[in-house]
Design a protein around this motif. Sequence first.
Motif, PDB file in Angstrom:
ATOM      1  N   TYR A  88       2.655  26.276  14.210  1.00 40.62           N
ATOM      2  CA  TYR A  88       2.231  27.677  14.138  1.00 40.62           C
ATOM      3  C   TYR A  88       3.393  28.671  14.166  1.00 40.62           C
ATOM      4  O   TYR A  88       3.389  29.620  13.370  1.00 40.62           O
ATOM      5  N   PRO A  89       4.409  28.460  15.025  1.00 43.17           N
ATOM      6  CA  PRO A  89       5.551  29.379  14.921  1.00 43.17           C
ATOM      7  C   PRO A  89       6.186  29.352  13.523  1.00 43.17           C
ATOM      8  O   PRO A  89       6.557  30.393  12.990  1.00 43.17           O
ATOM      9  N   HIS A  92       3.833  31.277  11.173  1.00 45.88           N
ATOM     10  CA  HIS A  92       3.891  32.725  11.420  1.00 45.88           C
ATOM     11  C   HIS A  92       5.208  33.309  10.931  1.00 45.88           C
ATOM     12  O   HIS A  92       5.241  34.400  10.369  1.00 45.88           O
ATOM     13  N   LYS A  93       6.284  32.559  11.157  1.00 43.88           N
ATOM     14  CA  LYS A  93       7.594  33.058  10.740  1.00 43.88           C
ATOM     15  C   LYS A  93       7.674  33.137   9.211  1.00 43.88           C
ATOM     16  O   LYS A  93       8.151  34.128   8.664  1.00 43.88           O
ATOM     17  N   ALA A  96       5.775  36.072   8.110  1.00 50.97           N
ATOM     18  CA  ALA A  96       6.509  37.319   8.379  1.00 50.97           C
ATOM     19  C   ALA A  96       7.672  37.495   7.407  1.00 50.97           C
ATOM     20  O   ALA A  96       8.006  38.617   7.033  1.00 50.97           O
ATOM     21  N   ASP A  97       8.266  36.380   6.980  1.00 53.01           N
ATOM     22  CA  ASP A  97       9.392  36.451   6.034  1.00 53.01           C
ATOM     23  C   ASP A  97       8.949  36.611   4.581  1.00 53.01           C
ATOM     24  O   ASP A  97       9.778  36.651   3.673  1.00 53.01           O
ATOM     25  N   LYS A 113      -7.987  30.139   8.430  1.00 52.89           N
ATOM     26  CA  LYS A 113      -6.865  30.831   7.770  1.00 52.89           C
ATOM     27  C   LYS A 113      -6.225  29.891   6.770  1.00 52.89           C
ATOM     28  O   LYS A 113      -5.706  28.836   7.158  1.00 52.89           O
ATOM     29  N   TYR A 115      -3.264  29.228   4.021  1.00 51.13           N
ATOM     30  CA  TYR A 115      -1.912  29.696   3.687  1.00 51.13           C
ATOM     31  C   TYR A 115      -1.584  29.322   2.245  1.00 51.13           C
ATOM     32  O   TYR A 115      -1.907  28.218   1.793  1.00 51.13           O
TER      33      TYR A 115
END
Lengths: 150, 237
Positions: A88-89, A92-93, A96-97, A113, A115
């Motif tokens: 998950y990190p 999420h990263k 965000a990027d 969700k 992706y």
Amino acid sequence: MICKYRCGNIAYAVFWKNKIICLNLLGIYLTLLGVVTNMEQNQFVKGSLVTIIMKLLEDNGRMYGYEMTKAVRDITANRMHITEAALYPALHKMEADGMLTATTEMADGRMRKYYTLTKKGKKETVSKIQALKDALDSVQLILNTKTANG
Amino acid sequence: MDKVKLTPEQLKELKYFIYKRGFREPEVMMEILDHFACKVEDKLTEKPDLDLQAAMKEAHTEFGYSGFYSIKASLDVFTRRRYKRVYWGEVKKILISPLNVLMLVVIGICVYFSMQWAYIAGFYDSYFDRNIVSSFIILAVVCIELIKLIVLPKNNDKSYHISIANTVNYGSFFLFWLFFPSRKLQSPNQIVVFSVIAAIISMYYYIITLAHYKMIKTAQKDYEEFKAFNQNENPLQ
């Protein structure tokens, strides 16, 4: 003792008492040094997690978190698995990027969700996969060559 | 073998399981729920004689010693980063918007000249130990902070987005309070320097207050969207 090992410009890892406490994206290079002797495969996966996620999304179009962990387990016949604490990190990263976009849909009575790779993400995928392949080739070279001092 | 699908009642039990462990915000719960439910479904498919509670415990153990917290921690970090980005985006927008630039110039000039006038004319309030204009400016800022409290969306309904956005750039008022010059000055040079500082701090306050307001509005919009999508917003229903 805390030790920091660095290979090239993009890979480094920090060890404490022979346990890895910080690993960068392409930490796979570490095995080149022969430093990591008893690293588990899971930790090995962490180093190339972003590349793995990108490859999965490139092949499947869109995926949700659990589907990714399951795909890795199925492909590697349960030899590797991605933990939620790592997945998950990373997701999420990457979101965000601007490498991924997330869309939410209702599935089986709950929110899910999905992706998908963005244009930027698709471009990055090619270079990341190539970098990982090069690293693996280098590892192969070292493993297959008998080295001697002096 | 057919894959087990959880019924709405079973999903409710899963939600309660997550809720009991302290993950109460609907946004966080929804982030955890699907992954957890998929794991539980796989457990029930692999071992059909397993009951739901046992499957939930097994699935939870697989999340590791930090349990669901790893997902929440990651969500917190990146949601905060998102609002920080929104905040700095708003600051940039303010700095390139002609109307806001004009407002900033007006604020700067007004504060600069009124401070100079107050110092030179000797309007000094000995009770508050500061010049009268700075007292008025600080009063105006206190009023703006109160208006912000009334106008900005509140976190009464425990919105995760608003609570995270509120952690970005808090305490702008205290910065203003600490650095706004107000002491008694004598030399003309001191008066010019301190008037310039007062003008700059006032412009800074205008920028951060407006950016903060717009960031909270974005957080509210995110929350409204989440609510509209997930009509059943009560995590236990």
